[in-house]
Design a protein around this motif. Structure first.
Motif, short mmCIF file in Angstrom:
data_model
loop_
_atom_site.label_atom_id
_atom_site.label_comp_id
_atom_site.label_asym_id
_atom_site.label_seq_id
_atom_site.Cartn_x
_atom_site.Cartn_y
_atom_site.Cartn_z
N GLY A 112 -20.00 -25.41 -22.91
CA GLY A 112 -20.79 -24.19 -23.04
C GLY A 112 -19.91 -22.96 -23.01
O GLY A 112 -18.74 -23.00 -23.39
N GLY A 113 -20.50 -21.87 -22.53
CA GLY A 113 -19.77 -20.61 -22.54
C GLY A 113 -19.99 -19.81 -21.27
O GLY A 113 -20.96 -20.01 -20.55
N VAL A 114 -19.04 -18.93 -21.00
CA VAL A 114 -19.13 -18.00 -19.88
C VAL A 114 -18.73 -16.63 -20.42
O VAL A 114 -17.80 -16.53 -21.23
N ALA A 115 -19.43 -15.60 -19.98
CA ALA A 115 -19.05 -14.24 -20.38
C ALA A 115 -19.37 -13.26 -19.27
O ALA A 115 -20.24 -13.54 -18.43
N THR A 116 -18.68 -12.15 -19.27
CA THR A 116 -18.88 -11.12 -18.25
C THR A 116 -19.16 -9.79 -18.93
O THR A 116 -18.46 -9.41 -19.86
N SER A 117 -20.19 -9.12 -18.44
CA SER A 117 -20.45 -7.73 -18.86
C SER A 117 -20.31 -6.85 -17.63
O SER A 117 -20.73 -7.25 -16.54
N GLY A 118 -19.73 -5.69 -17.81
CA GLY A 118 -19.60 -4.82 -16.65
C GLY A 118 -19.03 -3.47 -16.99
O GLY A 118 -18.69 -3.19 -18.14
N ARG A 119 -18.95 -2.65 -15.96
CA ARG A 119 -18.37 -1.32 -16.17
C ARG A 119 -17.10 -1.15 -15.34
O ARG A 119 -16.67 -0.04 -15.06
N ASP A 120 -16.51 -2.29 -14.92
CA ASP A 120 -15.25 -2.22 -14.19
C ASP A 120 -14.07 -2.05 -15.14
O ASP A 120 -12.99 -1.67 -14.72
N ARG A 121 -14.27 -2.35 -16.41
CA ARG A 121 -13.24 -2.17 -17.44
C ARG A 121 -13.89 -1.44 -18.60
O ARG A 121 -15.09 -1.27 -18.65
N ARG A 122 -13.05 -1.07 -19.54
CA ARG A 122 -13.54 -0.30 -20.70
C ARG A 122 -14.40 0.86 -20.23
O ARG A 122 -15.54 1.06 -20.67
N ASN A 123 -13.83 1.62 -19.29
CA ASN A 123 -14.50 2.83 -18.83
C ASN A 123 -13.53 4.01 -18.92
O ASN A 123 -12.33 3.81 -19.02
N TRP A 124 -14.04 5.22 -18.87
CA TRP A 124 -13.22 6.41 -19.03
C TRP A 124 -13.97 7.59 -18.43
O TRP A 124 -15.07 7.41 -17.89
N LEU A 125 -13.38 8.77 -18.49
CA LEU A 125 -14.03 9.93 -17.92
C LEU A 125 -14.52 10.87 -19.03
O LEU A 125 -13.85 11.03 -20.05
#
Lengths: 86, 285
Positions: free
Chosen positions: B194-207
């Motif tokens: 199967g598959g595993v994925a992560t969504s979040g705002r700990d990366r690909r963030n900026w000001l």
């Protein structure tokens, strides 16, 4: 000499109708400006409504999902790779 | 013996693992990732996706058609939380180029919400796609998940294999231990198929004007999503499905609701809150 009551009756009915129309017009406060706070509230309600509709669709979907779509469990093995925000 | 190959593609790092005698397939898969980037990337002006976004309508190749169909199906299935028409909202939020090229000062970013949810007309037989005027597609995460699933199908023919496309993981053939970044804690998931994925705002963030911004757009508001969820990691039948579910749960609005939904739908989930709590749901314990 006979009196024609019809014009008087029409005048009376017209007056009453005019009175109620004027009353309704004044009661509607057409000179009052639309409250500026109504627009954000309306937008917020629309947003809330859209979210509720979306959530309802999602709950129906989630409830219909079959269990055990993947074989996964927490393990104590040393990891071979890492998942992170993609 | 497990062969390993790591390379850059689709704006991220891709890792291939293959347990087999012959490792020659790894080079083929790397080349395929490079080719798919020329089809699916929104950051390459010459990609097929960019050309569709530019013209608004046209004939597309089978791969782009398949991923667009997948994304539109995911939009319907997620009640609109996952939406590929977030392109302009993501760009307005400041994510207008490949992330490694992004300034952290939010140059070009806007705090004005952008409409999301445009119609996408797909004619499968003719291979034609038409976007509602004013909308463009960002296939980002689902494209990486789809590419990982596709690569896995090739590798798995030779033996147990794993493909990790920047966090979108597809695996088959044996139990693969996969670490989940979880606020300093170490949680390892054993994924067999199967598959595993992560969504979040700990990366690909900026000001943006001093305020933190991230790439996960709430389609309802057209702006980066609020809430107390930092990351959501999900396991599913494929990497593409896991990507969609992780984004869908992230956009639930708050951690309690996301966990309830994960339990309700039996989606194995590791959720990390902004406060650093690590919570399991959907059958994980």
């Amino acid at each position: 000499m006979t009196t024609d009551h019809a014009p008087r009756l029409y005048a009376l009915v017209g007056s009453i109708l005019g009175f109620f129309l004027a009353w309704a017009g004044i009661a509607a406060h057409p000179w009052a400006q639309t409250s500026s706070s109504a627009e954000p509230q309306s937008a917020a309600l629309a947003t809330y409504s859209r979210r509720l509709n979306a959530d309802a669709a999602l709950v129906a979907l989630l409830a219909g999902r079959r269990k055990g779509a993947s074989s996964v469990r927490v393990v104590t093995l040393p990891p071979i790779t890492t998942t992170r925000t993609s | 013996m497990i062969h390993r190959r790591v390379f850059a593609a689709m704006g991220t790092e891709v890792e291939l693992l293959l347990e087999a005698e012959d490792s020659s397939l790894l080079a083929d898969v790397e080349a395929e990732f490079g080719r798919l980037e020329t089809v699916l990337s929104r950051f390459r002006s010459d990609s097929e996706l960019s050309q569709l976004n530019e013209t608004g309508a046209g004939h597309v190749g089978p791969e782009l058609l398949e991923v667009i169909e997948l994304a539109i199906e995911a939009r319907a299935a997620s009640g609109g939380r996952f939406d590929p028409t977030v392109h302009d909202a993501v760009v307005a939020a400041g994510y207008d180029r490949s992330f490694e090229l992004l300034d952290n000062d939010g140059a070009g970013a806007s705090s004005v919400p952008v409409r999301v949810g445009g119609a996408v007309a797909i004619d499968r037989t003719a291979g034609h796609v038409a976007l509602e005027p004013g909308y463009r597609l960002d296939l980002g995460g689902i494209a990486k998940g789809w590419a990982a699933d596709r690569a896995l199908a090739v590798l798995a023919a030779a033996g147990p294999a794993l493909v990790n496309a920047g966090g979108d993981v597809a695996a088959a053939g044996r139990v693969w231990p996969i670490a989940v970044e979880a606020a300093g804690e170490e949680i390892t998931l054993g994924l067999e198929d199967g598959g595993v994925a992560t969504s979040g705002r700990d990366r690909r963030n900026w000001l943006c004007e001093g305020e933190p911004r991230h790439h996960l757009i709430d389609p309802v508001t057209g702006s980066p999503a609020d809430g107390d969820v930092l990351t959501v990691t999900v396991a599913a039948g494929s990497a593409a499905e896991a990507e969609v579910l992780a984004t869908t749960l992230f956009l639930a609005g708050d951690s309690r609701r996301a966990l309830d939904e994960a339990d309700l739908a039996a989606i194995p989930t590791v959720l990390v809150t902004s406060a650093g709590e690590v919570l399991l749901a959907g059958g994980l314990e």
